[in-house]
Motif scaffolding. Structure first.
Motif, PDB file in Angstrom:
ATOM      1  N   ARG A  81      45.999  29.779 -48.857  1.00  0.00           N
ATOM      2  CA  ARG A  81      45.646  28.353 -48.873  1.00  0.00           C
ATOM      3  C   ARG A  81      45.387  27.777 -47.486  1.00  0.00           C
ATOM      4  N   TYR A  82      45.848  28.463 -46.450  1.00  0.00           N
ATOM      5  CA  TYR A  82      45.828  27.873 -45.117  1.00  0.00           C
ATOM      6  C   TYR A  82      44.920  28.651 -44.163  1.00  0.00           C
ATOM      7  N   VAL A  83      44.481  27.960 -43.117  1.00  0.00           N
ATOM      8  CA  VAL A  83      43.682  28.604 -42.082  1.00  0.00           C
ATOM      9  C   VAL A  83      44.578  29.559 -41.298  1.00  0.00           C
ATOM     10  N   ASN A  84      44.047  30.731 -40.986  1.00  0.00           N
ATOM     11  CA  ASN A  84      44.796  31.713 -40.217  1.00  0.00           C
ATOM     12  C   ASN A  84      45.295  31.090 -38.915  1.00  0.00           C
ATOM     13  N   PRO A  85      46.583  31.254 -38.583  1.00  0.00           N
ATOM     14  CA  PRO A  85      47.145  30.578 -37.396  1.00  0.00           C
ATOM     15  C   PRO A  85      46.476  30.965 -36.086  1.00  0.00           C
ATOM     16  N   ILE A  86      46.025  32.216 -35.959  1.00  0.00           N
ATOM     17  CA  ILE A  86      45.365  32.634 -34.715  1.00  0.00           C
ATOM     18  C   ILE A  86      44.002  31.967 -34.594  1.00  0.00           C
ATOM     19  N   LYS A  87      43.225  31.977 -35.683  1.00  0.00           N
ATOM     20  CA  LYS A  87      41.912  31.323 -35.674  1.00  0.00           C
ATOM     21  C   LYS A  87      42.053  29.825 -35.429  1.00  0.00           C
ATOM     22  N   PHE A  88      43.051  29.233 -36.073  1.00  0.00           N
ATOM     23  CA  PHE A  88      43.249  27.791 -35.943  1.00  0.00           C
ATOM     24  C   PHE A  88      43.640  27.436 -34.511  1.00  0.00           C
ATOM     25  N   TYR A  89      44.491  28.271 -33.908  1.00  0.00           N
ATOM     26  CA  TYR A  89      44.906  28.021 -32.525  1.00  0.00           C
ATOM     27  C   TYR A  89      43.720  28.139 -31.569  1.00  0.00           C
ATOM     28  N   ILE A  90      42.931  29.187 -31.708  1.00  0.00           N
ATOM     29  CA  ILE A  90      41.794  29.401 -30.804  1.00  0.00           C
ATOM     30  C   ILE A  90      40.809  28.240 -30.893  1.00  0.00           C
ATOM     31  N   PHE A  91      40.498  27.815 -32.131  1.00  0.00           N
ATOM     32  CA  PHE A  91      39.568  26.701 -32.304  1.00  0.00           C
ATOM     33  C   PHE A  91      40.142  25.414 -31.721  1.00  0.00           C
ATOM     34  N   THR A  92      41.421  25.146 -32.015  1.00  0.00           N
ATOM     35  CA  THR A  92      42.059  23.912 -31.538  1.00  0.00           C
ATOM     36  C   THR A  92      42.173  23.886 -30.026  1.00  0.00           C
ATOM     37  N   SER A  93      42.551  25.011 -29.419  1.00  0.00           N
ATOM     38  CA  SER A  93      42.693  25.056 -27.967  1.00  0.00           C
ATOM     39  C   SER A  93      41.344  24.860 -27.283  1.00  0.00           C
ATOM     40  N   PHE A  94      40.276  25.412 -27.881  1.00  0.00           N
ATOM     41  CA  PHE A  94      38.939  25.218 -27.314  1.00  0.00           C
ATOM     42  C   PHE A  94      38.568  23.740 -27.313  1.00  0.00           C
ATOM     43  N   VAL A  95      38.784  23.078 -28.460  1.00  0.00           N
ATOM     44  CA  VAL A  95      38.476  21.650 -28.559  1.00  0.00           C
ATOM     45  C   VAL A  95      39.339  20.850 -27.600  1.00  0.00           C
ATOM     46  N   PHE A  96      40.631  21.225 -27.508  1.00  0.00           N
ATOM     47  CA  PHE A  96      41.557  20.485 -26.655  1.00  0.00           C
ATOM     48  C   PHE A  96      41.124  20.532 -25.194  1.00  0.00           C
ATOM     49  N   PHE A  97      40.911  21.729 -24.670  1.00  0.00           N
ATOM     50  CA  PHE A  97      40.584  21.842 -23.253  1.00  0.00           C
ATOM     51  C   PHE A  97      39.227  21.229 -22.939  1.00  0.00           C
ATOM     52  N   MET A 198      46.083  30.931 -19.035  1.00  0.00           N
ATOM     53  CA  MET A 198      47.493  30.648 -18.789  1.00  0.00           C
ATOM     54  C   MET A 198      48.254  30.526 -20.099  1.00  0.00           C
ATOM     55  N   MET A 199      47.627  29.890 -21.083  1.00  0.00           N
ATOM     56  CA  MET A 199      48.291  29.704 -22.370  1.00  0.00           C
ATOM     57  C   MET A 199      48.521  31.032 -23.080  1.00  0.00           C
ATOM     58  N   PHE A 200      47.628  31.981 -22.885  1.00  0.00           N
ATOM     59  CA  PHE A 200      47.826  33.286 -23.511  1.00  0.00           C
ATOM     60  C   PHE A 200      48.954  34.071 -22.841  1.00  0.00           C
ATOM     61  N   VAL A 201      49.373  33.623 -21.672  1.00  0.00           N
ATOM     62  CA  VAL A 201      50.578  34.165 -21.045  1.00  0.00           C
ATOM     63  C   VAL A 201      51.802  33.416 -21.563  1.00  0.00           C
ATOM     64  N   LEU A 202      51.664  32.098 -21.717  1.00  0.00           N
ATOM     65  CA  LEU A 202      52.798  31.265 -22.105  1.00  0.00           C
ATOM     66  C   LEU A 202      53.154  31.396 -23.587  1.00  0.00           C
ATOM     67  N   LEU A 203      52.166  31.585 -24.438  1.00  0.00           N
ATOM     68  CA  LEU A 203      52.434  31.708 -25.872  1.00  0.00           C
ATOM     69  C   LEU A 203      53.432  32.828 -26.196  1.00  0.00           C
ATOM     70  N   LEU A 230      52.413  29.807 -32.250  1.00  0.00           N
ATOM     71  CA  LEU A 230      51.019  29.418 -32.487  1.00  0.00           C
ATOM     72  C   LEU A 230      50.934  28.069 -33.186  1.00  0.00           C
ATOM     73  N   HIS A 231      51.737  27.887 -34.223  1.00  0.00           N
ATOM     74  CA  HIS A 231      51.702  26.628 -34.971  1.00  0.00           C
ATOM     75  C   HIS A 231      52.158  25.453 -34.102  1.00  0.00           C
ATOM     76  N   PHE A 232      53.221  25.664 -33.325  1.00  0.00           N
ATOM     77  CA  PHE A 232      53.716  24.570 -32.496  1.00  0.00           C
ATOM     78  C   PHE A 232      52.703  24.183 -31.424  1.00  0.00           C
ATOM     79  N   HIS A 233      52.116  25.155 -30.767  1.00  0.00           N
ATOM     80  CA  HIS A 233      51.138  24.847 -29.723  1.00  0.00           C
ATOM     81  C   HIS A 233      49.869  24.213 -30.302  1.00  0.00           C
ATOM     82  N   THR A 234      49.506  24.618 -31.505  1.00  0.00           N
ATOM     83  CA  THR A 234      48.356  23.990 -32.164  1.00  0.00           C
ATOM     84  C   THR A 234      48.638  22.520 -32.419  1.00  0.00           C
ATOM     85  N   PHE A 235      49.850  22.227 -32.907  1.00  0.00           N
ATOM     86  CA  PHE A 235      50.236  20.823 -33.097  1.00  0.00           C
ATOM     87  C   PHE A 235      50.212  20.077 -31.770  1.00  0.00           C
TER      88      PHE A 235
END
Length: 309
Positions: A81-97, A198-203, A230-235
């Motif tokens: 039912r949900y978007v894959n957490p890795i895909k969701f994180y990558i998309f969200t982080s791209f939009v965020f930065f 940097m985030m891929f080191v911190l995650l 992944l979920h927390f950083h996406t939030f």
């Protein structure tokens, strides 16, 4: 929606495996007639968009308003039912930065090293910083390049020469000036490009701290903690970007600061749902350790970028 007719042949066009019914048991491809009508293509595209949007909306709903729920569902195996957490994180982080730097980028000028100079003298207040900045500009205007600066330093008595921090600031000043004259990226742009790295080191560090903090309570695999990370950083990306935009719209700074408090409360609730027990001190300790790690990673990247440039 009208389905595409099944081929009479039973061999999968993708992998060649025999297909007993509609879908290949080996690769999952549908064994339908390859030539589709335009109407069917349109309907298929529309259905995929609606399906993806519905998954995104459901994922967003639980991510934003039920801390820890998505991680709980993922660990339990409920994932369709949900978007894959890795895909969701990558998309969200791209939009965020991309959006964050668009909203917060300030005008670039040669005055940036002046702030460093003001801080190196331990001066507080805008007026003092401005006075140091003016003095810095007047000093730099005397020299065409770093070579001239070094030659001028050599003729001065040793007691009147600039210290190591000032010399380093001058070096960075002329290096950035030279890069701008060549039309190359400055250190700020280089640093911005490295934030996702940097985030891929911190995650994974965040996940490691979770494993250490809760190793006695829950016997989870490291990957399970990584899903929580992944979920927390996406939030964090979604919510903090929202508060930053509000700051930008209303020309204030306190909204994003208040947002950090909300993010801490969110972390507490997520930890309580996933790991149980009292979560305030765990969350507080986690933030402290993670904040220190963030600072170390930041400094490390800054040194590498400085040496590389």
């Amino acid at each position: 929606m009208e389905t595409q007719p099944i081929r009479a042949e039973k061999n999968c066009l993708n992998c060649g495996t025999e297909v007993p019914e509609r879908y290949c048991t080996h690769c999952g491809q549908e064994n339908t007639v390859p030539h589709e009508s335009f109407g069917h293509l349109f309907k298929h595209f529309f259905a995929d968009v609606i399906h993806y949007d519905s998954k995104t909306l459901i994922t967003l709903k639980y991510l934003l308003f039920r801390p820890g729920f998505l991680t709980q569902e993922y660990i339990a195996g409920k994932r369709v039912r949900y978007v894959n957490p890795i895909k969701f994180y990558i998309f969200t982080s791209f939009v965020f930065f991309f959006a964050y730097f668009a909203f917060t980028r300030q005008e670039e000028s040669a005055d940036k090293p002046k702030v460093v100079m003001a801080q190196s003298y331990n001066l507080d207040g805008n007026d003092k910083a401005d006075s140091i900045a003016d003095a810095w500009k007047q000093k730099m205007d005397r020299y065409e390049n770093e070579k001239e600066y070094k030659e001028a330093q050599k003729v001065l008595p040793e007691s009147e020469r600039d210290g190591i921090f000032t010399r380093q600031a001058v070096h960075q000043y002329f290096k950035q000036k030279e890069r701008k004259e060549k039309g190359e990226e400055g250190i700020d742009e280089q640093f911005q490009h490295n934030y996702p790295k940097m985030m891929f080191v911190l995650l994974p560090l965040f996940a490691l701290y979770l494993k250490w903090f809760y190793q006695r309570r829950k016997k989870w695999f490291y990957a399970d903690h990584a899903i929580f990370s992944l979920h927390f950083h996406t939030f964090f990306f979604i919510f903090y970007l929202f508060t930053t935009i509000l700051d930008w719209l209303f020309n204030v700074d306190f909204i994003s600061l208040a947002g950090l408090v909300v993010i801490f409360i969110y972390l507490m609730q997520a930890l309580k749902r996933i790991y149980g027990g009292k979560s305030f001190w765990k969350a507080f300790s986690l933030v402290l350790v993670y904040g220190f790690s963030l600072l170390m990673v930041y400094v490390g990247f800054a040194i590498v970028i400085s040496l590389w440039m």
